[in-house]
Design a protein around this motif. Sequence first.
Motif, mmCIF file in Angstrom:
data_model
loop_
_atom_site.group_PDB
_atom_site.id
_atom_site.type_symbol
_atom_site.label_atom_id
_atom_site.label_comp_id
_atom_site.label_asym_id
_atom_site.label_seq_id
_atom_site.Cartn_x
_atom_site.Cartn_y
_atom_site.Cartn_z
ATOM 1 N N THR A 186 29.139 44.695 51.520
ATOM 2 C CA THR A 186 27.909 43.999 51.132
ATOM 3 C C THR A 186 26.737 44.959 50.960
ATOM 4 O OG1 THR A 186 27.447 43.455 53.451
ATOM 5 C CG2 THR A 186 28.578 41.777 52.106
ATOM 6 N N ARG A 187 26.773 46.133 51.613
ATOM 7 C CA ARG A 187 25.712 47.136 51.403
ATOM 8 C C ARG A 187 25.699 47.635 49.958
ATOM 9 N NH1 ARG A 187 26.734 48.864 56.676
ATOM 10 N NH2 ARG A 187 28.205 50.459 55.993
ATOM 11 N N ARG A 188 26.807 47.520 49.281
ATOM 12 C CA ARG A 188 26.853 47.940 47.872
ATOM 13 C C ARG A 188 25.886 47.137 47.013
ATOM 14 N NH1 ARG A 188 33.145 48.898 46.289
ATOM 15 N NH2 ARG A 188 33.452 50.741 47.567
ATOM 16 N N LEU A 189 25.501 45.964 47.500
ATOM 17 C CA LEU A 189 24.543 45.134 46.759
ATOM 18 C C LEU A 189 23.157 45.775 46.684
ATOM 19 C CD1 LEU A 189 25.600 41.600 48.015
ATOM 20 C CD2 LEU A 189 25.910 42.541 45.708
ATOM 21 N N ASP A 190 22.940 46.862 47.437
ATOM 22 C CA ASP A 190 21.678 47.593 47.320
ATOM 23 C C ASP A 190 21.619 48.358 46.000
ATOM 24 O OD1 ASP A 190 20.928 46.704 49.837
ATOM 25 O OD2 ASP A 190 21.678 48.507 50.850
ATOM 26 N N ALA A 191 22.781 48.624 45.401
ATOM 27 C CA ALA A 191 22.835 49.431 44.179
ATOM 28 C C ALA A 191 23.183 48.632 42.926
ATOM 29 C CB ALA A 191 23.857 50.562 44.354
ATOM 30 N N VAL A 192 23.729 47.443 43.098
ATOM 31 C CA VAL A 192 24.124 46.626 41.946
ATOM 32 C C VAL A 192 23.644 45.193 42.149
ATOM 33 C CG1 VAL A 192 26.154 48.022 41.342
ATOM 34 C CG2 VAL A 192 26.400 46.112 42.930
ATOM 35 N N ARG A 193 23.577 44.439 41.068
ATOM 36 C CA ARG A 193 23.126 43.050 41.153
ATOM 37 C C ARG A 193 24.145 42.157 41.825
ATOM 38 N NH1 ARG A 193 21.313 40.635 35.715
ATOM 39 N NH2 ARG A 193 21.584 38.957 37.137
ATOM 40 N N ALA A 194 25.435 42.455 41.618
ATOM 41 C CA ALA A 194 26.485 41.589 42.155
ATOM 42 C C ALA A 194 27.760 42.392 42.328
ATOM 43 C CB ALA A 194 26.726 40.411 41.217
ATOM 44 N N LEU A 195 28.646 41.857 43.121
ATOM 45 C CA LEU A 195 29.981 42.422 43.271
ATOM 46 C C LEU A 195 30.979 41.442 42.667
ATOM 47 C CD1 LEU A 195 29.893 43.640 46.989
ATOM 48 C CD2 LEU A 195 29.555 45.009 44.919
ATOM 49 N N ARG A 196 31.887 41.973 41.890
ATOM 50 C CA ARG A 196 32.972 41.156 41.354
ATOM 51 C C ARG A 196 34.166 41.371 42.279
ATOM 52 N NH1 ARG A 196 34.758 40.566 35.250
ATOM 53 N NH2 ARG A 196 36.535 39.187 35.547
ATOM 54 N N LEU A 197 34.533 40.334 42.993
ATOM 55 C CA LEU A 197 35.618 40.420 43.955
ATOM 56 C C LEU A 197 36.922 40.037 43.262
ATOM 57 C CD1 LEU A 197 33.746 38.678 46.912
ATOM 58 C CD2 LEU A 197 34.006 41.135 46.505
ATOM 59 N N ARG A 198 37.750 41.036 43.013
ATOM 60 C CA ARG A 198 39.029 40.811 42.321
ATOM 61 C C ARG A 198 40.045 40.237 43.297
ATOM 62 N NH1 ARG A 198 38.202 45.996 41.244
ATOM 63 N NH2 ARG A 198 40.132 46.579 42.307
ATOM 64 N N ARG A 199 40.695 39.143 42.866
ATOM 65 C CA ARG A 199 41.747 38.538 43.675
ATOM 66 C C ARG A 199 43.043 38.558 42.882
ATOM 67 N NH1 ARG A 199 39.619 32.957 45.870
ATOM 68 N NH2 ARG A 199 39.422 32.528 43.671
ATOM 69 N N ARG A 200 44.152 38.752 43.563
ATOM 70 C CA ARG A 200 45.448 38.853 42.878
ATOM 71 C C ARG A 200 45.954 37.519 42.367
ATOM 72 N NH1 ARG A 200 48.565 42.719 47.004
ATOM 73 N NH2 ARG A 200 47.152 41.640 48.379
ATOM 74 N N ASP A 201 45.845 36.485 43.183
ATOM 75 C CA ASP A 201 46.485 35.217 42.850
ATOM 76 C C ASP A 201 45.507 34.107 42.478
ATOM 77 O OD1 ASP A 201 48.910 36.438 43.402
ATOM 78 O OD2 ASP A 201 48.842 35.877 45.520
ATOM 79 N N ALA A 202 44.274 34.473 42.194
ATOM 80 C CA ALA A 202 43.277 33.465 41.847
ATOM 81 C C ALA A 202 42.185 34.134 41.016
ATOM 82 C CB ALA A 202 42.683 32.856 43.122
ATOM 83 N N GLY A 203 41.279 33.310 40.518
ATOM 84 C CA GLY A 203 40.176 33.837 39.727
ATOM 85 C C GLY A 203 39.266 34.719 40.564
#
Length: 157
Positions: free
Chosen positions: A21-38
Motif C-alpha cells: 500500500t505504500r506504493r500508492l505514494d508514487a502512483v494513483r492506483a495499484l492494479r491487483l492481478r488475480r489468476r482466477d478472477a478479474g
Amino acid sequence: MTEAYEDVPFSELLHHPAATTRRLDAVRALRLRRRDAGDLALMRVDQMERDATVVDFTSRLLAGLVRTENIEALRQALPEALPWITFLPSEDVDTLLAELVDTARGAVALDNLTPIALLLTQWRHSAEIYADPALLAILTREPEGDLGPVPLPQENG
C-alpha cells in the motif's frame, strides 16, 4: 505521481500489505492481478474523491455546453477525446452527444460510471463497423428470402 497505476500480484498485497500500500505514494492506483478472477484496483479514498470531482465537473460542463446550445463547440472538441468518431455519420455524432450528456448526468447522480463506459464502448463498436466497408455492407444489407416462421414468445410463469 508519474504513473497512473502499477501492476502488482494480488498475493503481494496479502503477504506484504504495508509495503504494497505504500506504493500508492508514487502512483494513483495499484492494479491487483488475480489468476482466477478479474483484476482489482486499490486506490486512496482521497484520489477516488478527486477523480469523482473531475468526472462530476466534466459531465456538468458537457451538459451546460449542450444546454447553452454550444453543440458546435462540442462537435469540434469531440474528435480530440474520441478520435474514432471520424468514422461515424454526422447524424450519429449528434445522437452520441445527446446520449453522452444524458448518460453522464445519470451516472454521476448514481455514483456509477459504468453506464458511460458502456455507452462509449457501444459507440466505438459502431465506429469500427463504419470504418470497415466490407463489414458495414454485411451488416446493413437486406436479408434474402423468407426467414421462416417466428415462434410465439414463451409465457413466464
